[in-house]
Structure formats: structure tokens, C-alpha cells
Design a protein around this motif. Structure first.
Motif, short mmCIF file in Angstrom:
data_model
loop_
_atom_site.label_atom_id
_atom_site.label_comp_id
_atom_site.label_asym_id
_atom_site.label_seq_id
_atom_site.Cartn_x
_atom_site.Cartn_y
_atom_site.Cartn_z
N GLN A 62 0.85 -1.08 -0.08
CA GLN A 62 0.08 0.06 0.01
C GLN A 62 0.96 1.24 0.06
OE1 GLN A 62 -3.20 1.11 3.14
NE2 GLN A 62 -1.25 1.57 3.86
N SER A 67 1.06 5.12 1.07
CA SER A 67 0.30 6.20 1.91
C SER A 67 1.03 7.62 1.38
CB SER A 67 0.36 5.96 3.25
OG SER A 67 0.11 4.85 3.51
N ILE A 68 0.20 8.40 1.25
CA ILE A 68 0.70 9.93 0.81
C ILE A 68 0.25 11.05 1.80
CG2 ILE A 68 0.79 11.70 -1.06
CD1 ILE A 68 -0.30 8.17 -2.31
N PHE A 69 0.92 11.88 2.21
CA PHE A 69 0.79 13.10 2.89
C PHE A 69 0.27 14.14 2.03
CE2 PHE A 69 1.60 17.36 4.72
CZ PHE A 69 1.19 17.27 5.94
N GLU A 93 -1.98 18.06 2.09
CA GLU A 93 -2.44 19.11 2.76
C GLU A 93 -4.03 19.35 2.45
OE1 GLU A 93 -0.45 22.99 2.46
OE2 GLU A 93 1.29 21.60 1.73
N ALA A 106 -7.92 9.42 5.07
CA ALA A 106 -8.04 9.64 6.42
C ALA A 106 -7.49 11.12 6.48
CB ALA A 106 -7.01 8.83 7.35
N ASP A 107 -8.47 12.06 7.12
CA ASP A 107 -7.96 13.41 7.40
C ASP A 107 -8.46 13.90 8.52
OD1 ASP A 107 -10.83 13.52 6.93
OD2 ASP A 107 -10.74 15.09 5.23
N THR A 108 -7.73 15.01 9.09
CA THR A 108 -7.90 15.69 10.45
C THR A 108 -8.19 17.12 9.72
OG1 THR A 108 -5.61 16.56 10.57
CG2 THR A 108 -5.98 14.71 11.32
N SER A 147 -6.44 19.57 9.59
CA SER A 147 -5.24 20.45 8.88
C SER A 147 -4.64 19.42 7.89
CB SER A 147 -4.43 21.04 9.92
OG SER A 147 -3.62 19.76 10.47
N PHE A 148 -4.78 18.24 7.73
CA PHE A 148 -3.90 17.41 6.90
C PHE A 148 -4.78 16.17 6.59
CE2 PHE A 148 -2.39 16.00 10.79
CZ PHE A 148 -2.06 14.42 10.42
N VAL A 173 -4.12 11.73 4.78
CA VAL A 173 -3.31 10.84 4.54
C VAL A 173 -4.18 9.90 3.53
CG1 VAL A 173 -1.87 8.64 5.15
CG2 VAL A 173 -1.96 10.73 6.58
N HIS A 225 -4.59 6.86 1.21
CA HIS A 225 -3.91 5.40 0.91
C HIS A 225 -4.35 5.01 -0.24
CE1 HIS A 225 -3.33 5.16 5.35
NE2 HIS A 225 -4.35 5.43 5.67
N GLY A 281 7.96 15.37 -5.33
CA GLY A 281 7.91 16.01 -3.91
C GLY A 281 6.95 15.72 -2.85
N ILE A 310 5.41 13.06 0.24
CA ILE A 310 5.87 12.32 1.04
C ILE A 310 5.05 11.10 0.97
CG2 ILE A 310 6.20 11.66 3.66
CD1 ILE A 310 6.45 14.88 4.18
N ARG A 345 4.88 6.73 1.99
CA ARG A 345 5.42 5.50 2.48
C ARG A 345 4.74 4.32 1.85
NH1 ARG A 345 7.02 6.16 8.59
NH2 ARG A 345 8.37 7.47 7.33
#
Lengths: 129, 434
Positions: free
Chosen positions: A6, A8-10, A12, A38-40, A42-43, A45, A47, A64, A66, A68
Motif C-alpha cells: 500500500q 500512503s501519501i501526505f 494538505e 483519512a483526514d484531520t 489540517s491534513f 493521509v 492510502h 515532491g 511524502i 510511505r
């Protein structure tokens, strides 16, 4: 049941980010199999499961992002009431915690696929096996 | 014991220095009173005559000069020699209000260059070194100052100026730069670029001299680690000459002030009263050697502490601590004084890099502070709660350091604009809001 890769990407919380990322994935020639966010406040993730995780990861990193990569479980459950609940019960009884999960419908009728992120893949596979 | 550029003054006994300062101060006051009508008026109004100043003990009798005076007197009001005797001007960045212009005679430039040479030698520089100057050249004093200092030392000087990062790195690797001079934020940016280009093994840097903006101890360690160098602080201001008013030695515990040229004082910023050695307050400088633009008791707005503790480098020059902030940079948020350097310290100690921005706003009659900081790949996790706990950790630390609540927003790498000069760290949107 299988262990699959899988990504996972950060992300905004900005307009258009999902389109941007999926375009990069498409540009790498990777086909999307499943997706979850999945979000909050402010940001977030993102999948994704793709057929060419290495190519997608390389393209995303180059752009550029992030990213994982990690192993998650993909299990097949019958498309009927209680099937997934039974699988989750087995994991809970075995003391395996599920960090998050998302489902998608497969090509075969009567089957659903579920992605599970657990704290112990091997143990989960044995329990569900 | 270290290496000195001018041991006679850098290691002078305190009494000798004081006597020298008294002599030059007396001359400077007489010179200024005679040639600068603007300051003569200030002295007359304060009831002080040049004869009242006989030694450093009399310094407190003189009136202060502020940046407002410099703007008021722009452009020639504080000039103390005929314009024909001047060879150069330099100017401040002029982000607020009118520009400030400083004038130099050839001798003033020579003295300034010598101050910068002391900084380079204290950082380990010799004539064998290749000094890479990435401060801006032009009206800004950073480039010309270190350039002149490097010439005095006899090092090979690379007048790179700022910008064009790829070319900077190419020269650095091809010509074997050993000492880098630039702003700390640009040093961090260069380090990041060098790493990305995979050239870390190709650079020969051993030291860096970084100034012109506030930076924390954590930022120093970060740059030192990323570039494999020792990072030295340097301080100065255009009004007083430029970089090299004070500089760090290998002990890295404060900056030695070139006291034979600049007499420091610490005052209470509200009352103007001179504070005893060791107390925190506003730094004030009196330039006693330069002739074109002599400033007496110039208030720097920098808040810091002076110390005369014995230094292992052997220099006897008084030391100033890194300024805790400028009163210009200081933000007042919900009545609380906040310095960006405090926030930077928290971020770096939490594992973030120094890429951040502070956004201050006013919502529902109350100030808000948002700290935007770039997430690093190391901190990223596929599990939201892990990232959120990192965010919360910073919120709590900020609350305990600043005493106010700040919102922390994690942003993608490289999304905060990099600057090649001074970093734009603060966005204040409060103007006009009630």
C-alpha cells in the motif's frame, strides 16, 4: 488472502490535491485498485493500492510528495451480512489491533475485498487463514 | 588559544582597551559635534557639551540616536565629513519606512574589513582558504563586508552573491570552497540542495560564518551536521558599519564585540537607563573610529546580554549573547511578547526542519497564531494518529514556551517559499481588523 503493498501519501487540505496526486499516479502508468482517505482538520493521509506500486512511488517522490510504502492485508470476504464482522471478531479475539480498514468490490460477483492495516500481519494471516 | 587577526586589540588588557576607548570617544564626540548639526542640536537640547565627555564613564550623558533619527536625517543629515572624502555608501534593506544610508571613507572601509577579517580568522580562516561569500552584494553590507574581510586575510574570495543555488554548489565543489558566508536560512537551503544532488562528499567546507538574521542554537547544530562544518555567528548592522561588529570564536558562547571600534551598552528600552553588566536589555553602540558616519549611542533594538567572562580563545573582547530578538521582530499576540526564535527552537527540538512560517491574524476580536511547518519524510506515518500526536506535541511545547495557544499546521515539504536572502517568516494579517 494476501499481503500487498500500500502507498500512503501526505496531503494538505487544499483544493485539487486529490486530482493532482491521481494524475501523477496515472502518469506513472499505475492503475488504481483501491483508495481511502483519512483526514484531520489540517491534513490528510491518502492510502492507495495500485498495480505498479514501485513506479507510482517513484513518480510521487519525484514530484515532491511524502510517500510511505507498507504491507497491508488484503482479504476476500463473502458479500453477505456478517462475513466481515466474523473476520474482525477473530482478529479481536487474537489481540490483533486494526489501525484502519477500507473495502472495495472486486470483479467476481458475490465477493468483496477488504484492506486491513493491522499491527501484526503474520499473526493476522494465521488467525484468518 | 586561538589565532588572531589583530592580537594587539583582540587580546588587549581591559584597562588598555578602556583607555583607548576613552581617547577615541573624546575625539569622536568633538568630531561629531563640530560636523553634524543634527547631533549637535540633540546634545545642546540635552545640555551636554563635548568637554563633558572625558572618558567612557561619561558616555551615558550623551543623547541616544534611533532609526527614526536616521530616517529623519536622510540622506546627508548625519554625514560628518565632506562628501568628497567618502568612497562608498551602503544601505539597509528598507522593509519598513524610508531607507537608511550609511557613508564610508576609505579608512572606514579598511577598519570595517579588518573587523570582518577578525571574524574569518576566528572561524579558522587563513590565506590558504577559499572563502565563498553568498551574502548579497550591493547596498546590503553582507557581501561587501565579508568580501573585504576575506581580502584582508588573503584568502581566495569567491564573490558569489546570493541566488542561483546550482551555480553556488558547482563553484563550491569545483573550486573547493572551505568557508561559507551567508544567512543561516540560505545555509540550510544549500545543505538541503547539496544533499539532494548527492554531492555531500564533494564539498570541502570546514566552517561557515552566518548572520544577518536570527537563528537558534538548534539551527546551528542542524547546519553543522548537514554540512559537516562548524557554524559561527556574526553580528552587525549597516548603521554601525555592517557585519563584523561582533563575531564568534571557537568557543561558540557569544560574539566578541570589536570594542576598539564600537562601545556597547545595555539599556532599559523603556527608560533609557544603563543596566549593569549581565542584565538583559537593549543593545546600544557608539562607533568611535569611523569618521564619515559616526553614530553615538545608537539604539539597535536588539535585546541581549553582555558578558566579560574569560574566554578560552584568549580574546579579552567583551561578548554579547545572540540577540533574543529585535523589538521590530517581536510579535505581541494577545498581549504576550513572542519572538520567532522561540518558535524555531521548539520546532527544531521536535525534529522539524527550520522551514516554517508564522501567520498572525485577528478573529472574533482575538489574536490567533498559526505555525505552518513542513512535515519531514521521517515523521510521516500511514497512520493519522501518529502524525496528529506529533502535531499535538508541538502545540503543547509551544504553549509551555510562549504561554499562548498556537495552531500548528503541517504542510507538504517545499511548500513554504525558500528565500535566498532573509527568510520571510512572519505574515501578520491583523492590520485594520478590530
Amino acid at each position: 488472502m494476501a499481503t500487498i503493498k500500500q502507498l500512503s501519501i501526505f496531503v494538505e487540505n487544499k483544493d485539487g490535491w486529490l486530482a493532482d496526486i491521481l494524475e501523477i499516479v496515472a502518469g506513472a502508468g499505475a492503475d488504481l485498485r483501491a483508495l481511502s482517505i483519512a483526514d484531520t482538520k489540517s491534513f490528510g493521509v491518502l492510502h492507495i493500492i495500485v498495480d505498479k506500486p514501485e513506479a507510482a512511488e517513484e513518480a510521487l517522490t519525484k514530484a515532491g510528495c511524502i510517500v510511505r510504502e507498507n504491507d497491508v492485508l488484503s482479504i476476500t470476504v463473502a458479500d453477505k451480512p456478517g462475513a466481515f464482522a466474523a473476520a474482525l471478531r477473530k482478529l479481536a479475539d487474537a489481540g490483533i489491533s486494526v489501525e484502519y480498514t477500507y473495502a472495495f468490490v472486486g470483479h467476481e460477483p458475490g465477493q468483496a475485498y477488504v484492506i486491513l492495516r493491522v499491527d501484526d500481519n503474520e499473526k493476522a494471516e494465521r488467525v484468518l487463514g | 588559544m586561538g589565532n588572531y587577526y589583530q592580537a594587539e586589540w583582540e587580546t588587549a588588557p581591559v584597562e588598555k582597551m578602556r583607555e583607548h576607548q576613552g581617547k577615541l570617544l573624546k575625539e569622536q564626540v568633538a568630531h561629531t559635534y563640530k560636523n553634524v548639526a543634527y547631533y549637535r542640536d540633540l546634545m545642546d537640547k540635552a545640555g551636554v557639551a563635548p568637554e563633558d565627555i572625558q572618558s567612557v564613564d561619561d558616555l551615558h550623558k550623551l543623547p541616544f540616536l534611533t532609526k527614526d533619527d536616521l530616517r529623519e536625517a536622510y540622506p546627508y543629515g548625519l554625514l560628518a565629513v565632506p562628501l568628497a572624502d567618502c568612497v562608498r555608501i551602503q544601505s539597509t534593506s528598507g522593509t519598513t519606512g524610508r531607507r537608511v544610508v550609511a557613508f564610508y571613507t576609505q579608512n572606514d572601509i579598511d577598519l570595517w574589513d579588518e573587523c570582518c577579517a577578525r571574524a574569518i580568522v576566528a572561524a579558522g580562516g587563513t590565506k590558504e582558504d577559499v572563502v565563498h561569500v553568498s551574502y548579497g552584494y550591493g547596498l546590503f553590507t553582507g557581501g561587501p563586508g565579508l568580501n573585504g574581510g576575506s581580502h584582508k586575510v588573503g584568502s581566495l574570495t569567491l564573490p558569489m552573491s546570493s541566488g542561483n543555488t546550482e551555480r553556488q554548489i558547482q563553484f563550491m565543489t569545483d573550486l573547493g570552497s572551505t568557508i561559507l558566508c551567508c544567512t543561516p536560512s540560505y545555509a540550510a537551503f544549500l545543505a538541503e540542495s547539496i544533499k539532494e544532488m548527492g554531492l555531500r562528499d564533494k564539498i570541502k567546507l570546514k566552517a561557515g560564518i552566518f548572520g544577518a538574521e536570527a537563528w537558534s542554537e538548534e539551527m546551528r547544530r542542524h547546519i553543522e551536521k548537514e554540512l559537516g562544518i562548524r557554524a559561527f555567528d556574526i553580528y552587525g548592522l549597516t548603521e554601525i558599519s555592517g557585519p563584523g561588529v561582533s563575531f564568534e570564536c571557537e568557543e561558540q558562547t557569544g560574539m566578541h564585540i570589536n570594542e576598539d571600534h564600537f562601545i556597547p551598552e545595555i539599556i532599559n528600552p523603556n527608560t533609557g537607563e544603563v543596566l549593569p553588566l549581565g542584565e538583559k536589555g537593549e543593545l546600544v553602540f557608539t562607533s568611535i573610529s569611523k569618521k564619515a558616519f559616526p553614530l553615538l549611542r545608537y539604539r539597535t533594538r536588539d535585546i541581549c546580554v553582555l558578558s566579560r567572562e574569560k574566554c578560552s580563545c584568549g580574546r579579552t573582547l567583551i561578548k554579547m549573547a545572540k540577540p533574543m530578538g529585535r523589538s521590530d521582530d517581536m510579535l505581541i499576540i494577545r498581549g504576550v511578547n513572542v519572538f520567532p526564535s522561540q518558535i524555531e527552537t521548539v520546532l527544531l527540538s521536535s525534529g522539524f526542519e527550520a522551514n516554517y512560517q508564522l501567520v498572525v491574524d485577528r478573529v472574533n476580536f482575538s489574536d490567533t497564531l498559526e505555525v505552518k511547518v513542513e512535515l519531514t519524510p521521517d515523521m510521516f506515518s500511514d497512520t493519522v494518529s501518529v502524525i496528529e500526536s506529533k502535531e499535538n506535541e508541538v502545540v503543547h511545547k509551544l504553549k509551555s514556551v510562549l504561554g499562548i495557544q498556537a495552531n500548528v499546521t503541517l504542510v507538504a515539504p517545499k511548500s513554504i517559499a525558500r528565500s535566498e536572502g532573509k527568510a520571510v517568516r512572519i505574515i501578520d494579517n491583523r492590520a485594520g481588523k478590530i
